[in-house]
Write a protein that holds these residues in place. Sequence first.
Motif, mmCIF file in Angstrom:
data_model
loop_
_atom_site.group_PDB
_atom_site.id
_atom_site.type_symbol
_atom_site.label_atom_id
_atom_site.label_comp_id
_atom_site.label_asym_id
_atom_site.label_seq_id
_atom_site.Cartn_x
_atom_site.Cartn_y
_atom_site.Cartn_z
ATOM 1 N N ILE A 151 4.332 -0.692 -4.207
ATOM 2 C CA ILE A 151 4.623 -1.590 -4.071
ATOM 3 C C ILE A 151 5.484 -2.078 -2.663
ATOM 4 O O ILE A 151 4.795 -3.170 -2.199
ATOM 5 C CB ILE A 151 5.992 -2.055 -5.115
ATOM 6 C CG1 ILE A 151 5.552 -2.351 -6.271
ATOM 7 C CG2 ILE A 151 6.499 -3.270 -5.028
ATOM 8 C CD1 ILE A 151 4.365 -3.073 -6.683
ATOM 9 N N VAL A 152 5.610 -0.480 -1.361
ATOM 10 C CA VAL A 152 6.479 -0.786 -0.720
ATOM 11 C C VAL A 152 4.714 -1.290 0.478
ATOM 12 O O VAL A 152 4.656 -1.899 1.023
ATOM 13 C CB VAL A 152 6.659 0.409 0.356
ATOM 14 C CG1 VAL A 152 7.370 0.440 1.752
ATOM 15 C CG2 VAL A 152 7.610 0.387 -0.492
ATOM 16 N N THR A 153 3.411 -0.561 0.037
ATOM 17 C CA THR A 153 2.178 -0.514 0.913
ATOM 18 C C THR A 153 1.862 -2.243 0.548
ATOM 19 O O THR A 153 1.578 -2.552 1.437
ATOM 20 C CB THR A 153 1.619 -0.274 0.284
ATOM 21 O OG1 THR A 153 1.587 1.812 0.508
ATOM 22 C CG2 THR A 153 -0.219 0.254 1.193
ATOM 23 N N LEU A 154 2.353 -1.992 -0.262
ATOM 24 C CA LEU A 154 1.094 -4.338 -0.829
ATOM 25 C C LEU A 154 2.317 -4.969 -0.391
ATOM 26 O O LEU A 154 1.714 -6.460 0.811
ATOM 27 C CB LEU A 154 1.681 -4.738 -2.645
ATOM 28 C CG LEU A 154 0.877 -3.712 -3.325
ATOM 29 C CD1 LEU A 154 1.158 -3.923 -4.693
ATOM 30 C CD2 LEU A 154 -0.965 -4.727 -3.021
ATOM 31 N N LEU A 155 4.068 -4.694 0.228
ATOM 32 C CA LEU A 155 4.836 -5.662 0.649
ATOM 33 C C LEU A 155 4.827 -5.497 1.703
ATOM 34 O O LEU A 155 4.888 -6.573 2.795
ATOM 35 C CB LEU A 155 6.139 -5.652 0.072
ATOM 36 C CG LEU A 155 6.369 -6.118 -1.794
ATOM 37 C CD1 LEU A 155 7.809 -5.458 -2.157
ATOM 38 C CD2 LEU A 155 5.785 -7.311 -1.921
ATOM 39 N N THR A 156 4.515 -4.492 2.485
ATOM 40 C CA THR A 156 4.291 -4.041 4.327
ATOM 41 C C THR A 156 3.280 -4.762 4.075
ATOM 42 O O THR A 156 2.420 -5.709 5.641
ATOM 43 C CB THR A 156 4.314 -2.854 4.239
ATOM 44 O OG1 THR A 156 5.204 -2.016 3.922
ATOM 45 C CG2 THR A 156 3.913 -2.622 5.860
ATOM 46 N N GLN A 157 1.557 -4.954 3.806
ATOM 47 C CA GLN A 157 0.707 -5.320 4.186
ATOM 48 C C GLN A 157 0.797 -6.736 4.484
ATOM 49 O O GLN A 157 -0.252 -7.680 4.866
ATOM 50 C CB GLN A 157 -0.434 -4.810 3.389
ATOM 51 C CG GLN A 157 -1.057 -3.651 3.566
ATOM 52 C CD GLN A 157 -2.026 -2.710 2.361
ATOM 53 O OE1 GLN A 157 -2.021 -4.001 1.505
ATOM 54 N NE2 GLN A 157 -2.508 -1.771 2.267
ATOM 55 N N VAL A 158 1.197 -7.484 2.761
ATOM 56 C CA VAL A 158 1.255 -9.218 3.272
ATOM 57 C C VAL A 158 2.413 -9.338 3.980
ATOM 58 O O VAL A 158 2.642 -10.752 4.128
ATOM 59 C CB VAL A 158 1.785 -9.305 1.111
ATOM 60 C CG1 VAL A 158 3.193 -9.170 1.502
ATOM 61 C CG2 VAL A 158 0.985 -10.172 1.009
ATOM 62 N N GLY A 159 3.218 -8.788 4.495
ATOM 63 C CA GLY A 159 4.012 -9.673 6.182
ATOM 64 C C GLY A 159 5.481 -9.234 5.429
ATOM 65 O O GLY A 159 5.733 -10.280 6.615
#
Lengths: 209, 209
Positions: free
Chosen positions: A118-126
């Motif tokens: 989830i952290v990776t997803l939220l980081t990628q989405v800015g």
Amino acid sequence: MAQRRKRLLSVESILDAALACVDDSGRLTMADLAARLGASASSIYHHLPGRAAIIEALRERLGDEIGPPPMDGSDWDAQIRQWMRSYRQAMAEHPNLIPLLTEQTMTAGTVLRGYEQIVTLLTQVGAPAADIALWISVLDSYALGSALDLAAPDEVWHADPDTLPALAEAISMAPRGRPRADKAFELGLNALLAGMRDQLGGSSAASVS
Amino acid sequence: MAQRRKRLLSVESILDAALACVDDSGRLTMADLAARLGASASSIYHHLPGRAAIIEALRERLGDEIGPPPMDGSDWDAQIRQWMRSYRQAMAEHPNLIPLLTEQTMTAGTVLRGYEQIVTLLTQVGAPAADIALWISVLDSYALGSALDLAAPDEVWHADPDTLPALAEAISMAPRGRPRADKAFELGLNALLAGMRDQLGGSSAASVS
């Protein structure tokens, strides 16, 4: 007899019994657990080092059931949506376990690996780095609250139309039982993710892997 | 002695003891409650007709503390925001009570009167009649989940930076303890209300009384 009991006791049987204690009574004590297993507390400690470890092992078991977000290249919000649905469903089967889980630090590997994604997803989405753990708390709160709502009785509110006409009318217009809980969950999840998308800069179309 | 106990027992003292049972053990049984009060179960029934009635009376007590939305003519979302903050705060003081409340039908008058006003607000702002009870479930779910999050330990997650680098970094960037829980709650409430406003047709500026 002691020998036989010792052979039968395993991590899995202890966790089954612990979950049954929580489901039945809303609490987990080593004394209740030992009584349910027909074993001594010390024989339980031989397998699991105490109450907190048992609760973490139950979290781990639920984490296996929930699984991580799919990380299949679909939109970040579709991935979070799928993870939230599994999360709510798994927790709704054990509503009494929820406060036991939230009152202690999470150390269960499977669950934390789901959050890592989830952290990776939220980081990628800015998402701003300082907000990412906060967004995880938001998603957790909505999933756990919705799980409790799914476990609620078919009649959530009993409103007298004479004294509470607006509420009684609203209740009569909504579906009942599981359809109510499911529709409410999706309605709120749509709103939450739409609001989150706006705060993250309208990046809903960004496909992340 | 029996006479003295009988004099001391009152609805308020029973509710104090019931809340203490739930806070301490996560459960409420008439046997535990009678033992804590040094009274018989039948003397408790003389004041309150059983476990469900005691839980509803505890809901009523919390409802008095939470209060209704202010209905002061401010924006609907400001009113809901204020109600949600009180709701979360009151419930966070008794996290073990939350599953006991959600597992039975709400009949407590004070709480239902608060919902009556939420229905009025949502009706005035143009929410479809069939969705209003669903929105109430959404708000409830977020408030209750956030209350459990507020009751969580200062260290919510324990993530090893070697195996969970993204999560460990996210945790290190966020505040800890109550500031974490408060910031997360407000971040999510902003997103939820913004998403709700969009779904209700961008009517955030409508002032309702």
